[in-house]
Enzyme design. Structure first.
Site, mmCIF file in Angstrom:
data_model
loop_
_atom_site.group_PDB
_atom_site.id
_atom_site.type_symbol
_atom_site.label_atom_id
_atom_site.label_comp_id
_atom_site.label_asym_id
_atom_site.label_seq_id
_atom_site.Cartn_x
_atom_site.Cartn_y
_atom_site.Cartn_z
ATOM 1 N N GLU A 74 37.866 43.722 33.923
ATOM 2 C CA GLU A 74 39.237 43.451 34.992
ATOM 3 C C GLU A 74 39.067 44.069 36.388
ATOM 4 O OE1 GLU A 74 40.689 40.840 33.990
ATOM 5 O OE2 GLU A 74 40.329 40.762 31.695
ATOM 6 N N GLY A 111 42.759 39.937 28.654
ATOM 7 C CA GLY A 111 42.926 40.444 30.058
ATOM 8 C C GLY A 111 43.074 39.565 30.929
ATOM 9 N N GLN A 160 42.757 36.445 39.545
ATOM 10 C CA GLN A 160 42.644 35.282 38.802
ATOM 11 C C GLN A 160 43.467 34.242 39.009
ATOM 12 O OE1 GLN A 160 41.196 37.461 35.283
ATOM 13 N NE2 GLN A 160 40.327 35.705 34.735
ATOM 14 N N CYS A 215 35.348 34.791 30.034
ATOM 15 C CA CYS A 215 36.403 34.967 31.108
ATOM 16 C C CYS A 215 37.260 33.700 31.059
ATOM 17 C CB CYS A 215 35.748 35.154 32.400
ATOM 18 S SG CYS A 215 36.620 35.387 33.774
ATOM 19 N N LEU A 216 38.711 34.050 31.440
ATOM 20 C CA LEU A 216 39.588 32.948 31.484
ATOM 21 C C LEU A 216 39.208 31.726 32.810
ATOM 22 C CD1 LEU A 216 43.066 34.495 30.620
ATOM 23 C CD2 LEU A 216 41.503 32.764 29.123
HETATM 24 ZN ZN ZN Z 1 37.520 37.510 33.507
#
Ligand code: ZN
Length: 169
Positions: free
Chosen positions: A134, A46, A51, A91-92
């Site tokens: 998200e 996601g 981001q 989380c990225l």
């Molecule tokens: Zn995230």
């Protein structure tokens, strides 16, 4: 189509509250394409526009391993939710850190797709958790906000150290 840079915690831009999308046009569809490219490349399941430093309410997701179910949520809203669950999240924007986060077990969400069509979805499990994660991004919130301050400080230190190493490498 392009891969964009993903902001990492504690970048203050991750705290920006995203604005609603007024019209789903080719600019938004281009953004969606870039977001899928960026998410798949990372790889992740996601990604919120926040981001990649675009502060519009756009989220992409694909929970499959073979990239067969891309899902787009523009202006997503949780209309109703219930139950509770706790599962490990990552989380990225917080690379290499995972922890348990309390979430609603199911959500009823309304959003617009990349063709400008409004849809509603009631779901539970990983998809429900992912939607909550998200939407939090669009509100400038991160999953570590649910953890203790001590843990958050530790994560911050670790990531700042990694960033320093990366910039001197
Ligand atoms: Zn995230």
């Amino acid at each position: 189509m392009a891969i964009r840079d993903i902001l990492s915690y504690p970048d203050p831009r991750l705290r920006t509250v995203a604005k609603p999308v007024n019209t789903v046009d080719d600019v938004i569809r281009g953004l969606v394409d870039d977001m899928f490219d960026t998410m798949y490349e990372a790889p992740g399941i996601g990604l919120a526009a926040t981001q990649i430093d675009v502060h519009q309410r756009v989220v992409v997701m694909d929970l499959t391993e073979d990239r067969s179910e891309p899902q787009v949520f523009i202006n997503p809203e949780i209309l109703d939710s219930g139950g509770s669950c706790k599962g490990q999240e990552g989380c990225l924007s917080i690379p290499g850190y995972y922890d348990d986060v309390p979430r609603a077990e199911w959500v009823h969400v309304r959003a617009v797709d990349q063709h400008g069509r409004t849809f509603e979805l009631e779901t539970d499990g990983l998809l429900a958790v992912c939607i909550q994660h998200e939407i939090d991004h669009l509100d400038g919130k991160l999953f570590i906000d649910y953890l203790s301050e001590l843990k958050r400080k530790r994560v911050r230190k670790k990531l700042e150290k990694q960033a320093r190493h990366a910039s001197t490498a």
